[in-house]
Design a protein around this motif. Structure first.
Motif, PDB file in Angstrom:
ATOM      1  N   THR A  48       0.860  -1.174   0.000  1.00  0.00           N
ATOM      2  CA  THR A  48       0.000   0.000   0.000  1.00  0.00           C
ATOM      3  C   THR A  48       0.901   1.230   0.000  1.00  0.00           C
TER       4      THR A  48
ATOM      5  N   SER B 117       1.698  -1.153  -6.166  1.00  0.00           N
ATOM      6  CA  SER B 117       1.418  -0.295  -5.020  1.00  0.00           C
ATOM      7  C   SER B 117      -0.018   0.223  -5.105  1.00  0.00           C
ATOM      8  N   PHE B 118      -0.810  -0.065  -4.081  1.00  0.00           N
ATOM      9  CA  PHE B 118      -2.200   0.364  -4.023  1.00  0.00           C
ATOM     10  C   PHE B 118      -2.320   1.592  -3.137  1.00  0.00           C
ATOM     11  N   THR B 119      -3.297   2.455  -3.430  1.00  0.00           N
ATOM     12  CA  THR B 119      -3.482   3.669  -2.628  1.00  0.00           C
ATOM     13  C   THR B 119      -3.911   3.339  -1.208  1.00  0.00           C
ATOM     14  N   SER B 120      -4.663   2.262  -1.033  1.00  0.00           N
ATOM     15  CA  SER B 120      -5.106   1.848   0.305  1.00  0.00           C
ATOM     16  C   SER B 120      -5.290   0.330   0.330  1.00  0.00           C
ATOM     17  N   ALA B 121      -5.369  -0.209   1.518  1.00  0.00           N
ATOM     18  CA  ALA B 121      -5.586  -1.646   1.670  1.00  0.00           C
ATOM     19  C   ALA B 121      -6.954  -2.045   1.122  1.00  0.00           C
TER      20      ALA B 121
ATOM     21  N   GLY C 179      -6.710  -2.196  -2.617  1.00  0.00           N
ATOM     22  CA  GLY C 179      -5.924  -3.370  -2.974  1.00  0.00           C
ATOM     23  C   GLY C 179      -6.724  -4.651  -2.845  1.00  0.00           C
TER      24      GLY C 179
END
Length: 132
Positions: A40, A70-74, A77
């Motif tokens: 994240t 890479s995700f902006t938030s869990a 994701g």
């Protein structure tokens, strides 16, 4: 966050099971050597090592990953990685900037091919088969 972390851990377990039980998947992994990570923006994530026909995952991030998802938030994701239409969700995530990819794009494409082994086989009805 907990669902995302569990999903990242389970990803390695599912891939390892598929490598053991599918000769095609085992051949695909073969002599591949790859280190990648899924994380994240806040820094939570796991890194994975594919080597000698096996996959291992480790908590935390790797300084020598060949690519990073890479995700902006869990939550984003989890929703992208667990979507039924995984490939379309992946593309939407990249388009909306909820997912950024850094590193060697060829290795990302190879990884997409590996995750395709996790999809259930498509069953074609005899009535849907046509000559053209």
């Amino acid at each position: 966050m907990l669902k995302f972390k569990f999903l990242l851990w389970a990803l390695a377990q599912m891939l390892q099971r598929k490598i053991k039980h599918s000769p095609d998947c085992a051949q695909y992994v073969g002599a591949k050597r790859l280190v990648f990570q899924i994380r994240t923006a806040s820094g939570a994530g796991r890194h994975y090592v594919i080597e000698n026909g096996a996959i291992q995952s480790f908590a935390g991030l790797s300084p020598n990953a060949q690519f990073t998802l890479s995700f902006t938030s869990a939550a984003k994701g989890f929703s992208i990685l667990s979507a039924k239409d995984a490939q379309a969700a992946f593309i939407r995530g990249v388009g909306s900037k909820d997912l950024t990819i850094s590193g060697d794009f060829r290795e990302v494409m190879w990884f997409q091919g590996l995750t395709a082994f996790l999809q259930p086989p498509k069953i074609i009805s005899p009535y849907d088969r046509t000559a053209f």
